[in-house]
Enzyme design. Sequence first.
Site, mmCIF file in Angstrom:
data_model
loop_
_atom_site.group_PDB
_atom_site.id
_atom_site.type_symbol
_atom_site.label_atom_id
_atom_site.label_comp_id
_atom_site.label_asym_id
_atom_site.label_seq_id
_atom_site.Cartn_x
_atom_site.Cartn_y
_atom_site.Cartn_z
ATOM 1 N N CYS A 227 5.323 32.376 -45.341
ATOM 2 C CA CYS A 227 6.704 32.822 -45.199
ATOM 3 C C CYS A 227 6.829 34.344 -45.180
ATOM 4 C CB CYS A 227 7.571 32.265 -46.321
ATOM 5 S SG CYS A 227 7.637 30.464 -46.376
ATOM 6 N N HIS B 78 15.597 29.439 -41.873
ATOM 7 C CA HIS B 78 14.304 29.953 -42.313
ATOM 8 C C HIS B 78 13.211 29.689 -41.274
ATOM 9 C CE1 HIS B 78 11.078 31.230 -44.739
ATOM 10 N NE2 HIS B 78 10.874 30.144 -45.462
#
Length: 383
Positions: free
Chosen positions: A81, A328
Site C-alpha cells: 500500500c 484505495h
Amino acid sequence: MSSVYIVGADMIGFGRFPERSVPDLAAEAALLALDDCGLSIRDVQVLYCGNLYQSAAMVGQRVLREIGMTGIPVVNVANACATGATALREAWIAIRAGVCDLALAVGVEQMDKGLLGAGTGAGFVAEGVIGSDTMPAMFALIGQEHTRRYGTTFEQFARVAVKNHHHATLNPKAMYRVETPLAEVMSAPMIAYPLTRPMCSVNVDGAAAAVLASEAAIRRLGLGARAVLIRASVMASDPWGPRALASADFSAVTRLAARSAWEQAGLGPHDLDLVELHDCFATAELVHYENLGLCADGEAGALIDSGATALGGRIPVNVSGGLLSKGHPLGATGIANVCEIVMQLRGEAGARQVPGARIGLTHVVGGGQGIGSACVIHVLEKT
C-alpha cells in the site's frame, strides 16, 4: 542538497474502469499533474512509477508510450500500500542527491473486488495459526485490542466512517459520495467485528501523479507561486520485537517513521493543520491518531468523539474522504494523499478547504502479518 518542492499534482476521479488499461489511467494522471504546473513530459528528467499488481509489466515505460518517449530513466516501484508514496520519495531522493532537478512520480492501480490478504503462499502463513490473515480480520483484531486496553467502543470506531463518508461528499474525485449516518454504519452488514461494510476501504481503480522540482528548477521556470515544500520524507520497515516474526506490532512501524519525520521536519504533531492518513479500516484511523502523536495513547476514542478530526475541527483528518470513501487503489493511494494536501495548502480545495492550512502530513502503511510492513510519511509546507 537542494530542498525539494511539489510544483504539480493531480489525480483522476477514482472509480472502476474495466475498459481502460493501467498505463492509460496512469498517463491521464501524469498529464493532469504536468498541466497543473504548465510543463510537458519533455521537461521531466526521470519517472518513478508505482504499481503493485502489474509491477513486472514495466508500467512506467508503457506510460511514456502514451505521453512521450523521451528516453529518460524509468524506475518501477512496488511496495504494497506504500507503493505510490515510495515512488514519490524516490523522486525526492533523486533531486536531493543532485541527479536531476525535475522528476515525475506516478501511482496507479486496477483492483479486483473482494478481500485483500485472502490468498496463501509459501513460507509462514498466519491463517489458521494466529487467526485469519484477511485484512478485515487483521484490523478487526487491532480494534478489539484497542478496546481491551482502552475501552474504545464500537460507536467510536463507527464515527470514523461517518466522518470520512461525509468528507467525501465534498470531493468530486471520491468514489463514493454518500452520507452514512451513524445508525446506518452500525447496522450495516458485519465484515469482521467491529468492522461493518462502510468501515472498510473500497477497492477501486485510480491514478495520481506529482511533479517534483529543485530550488534551481523553480527559479528557472518561475514555478514558485504554487510550489509546496516537502519538509520531510521518511520511510521505515518493522523494527525488531520479541514477537515480530510471528505477530508484528502493527503500530511500531508508524511510530518509528513518525519520530523520524518530526526530527527531519523540525516540527511536531502540534504544528499540523491537517492529515491524510491510512484509514484502510476505521479501526486503523483511530489507532494511527495515537501512532502519529495527534493524541496520547488511549485518547483516540475521545478525539473522534470531540469532532477535532472532522472538517472544521482542530486537526482535520482525511478531508478527502480517505480510503474508506475516496477509495484505495493500492499503487495510487500514497500520491493521492499528497495531492489532497497540496491542494489544501494552496487553498484550492473548494468546499472541503481547511482554512489557513500551512502544514500537512501524509501517511501510508503497506504489508501484513507474516510479511512485514512499509510506512512512508511526508510532511508538506506551504511556501
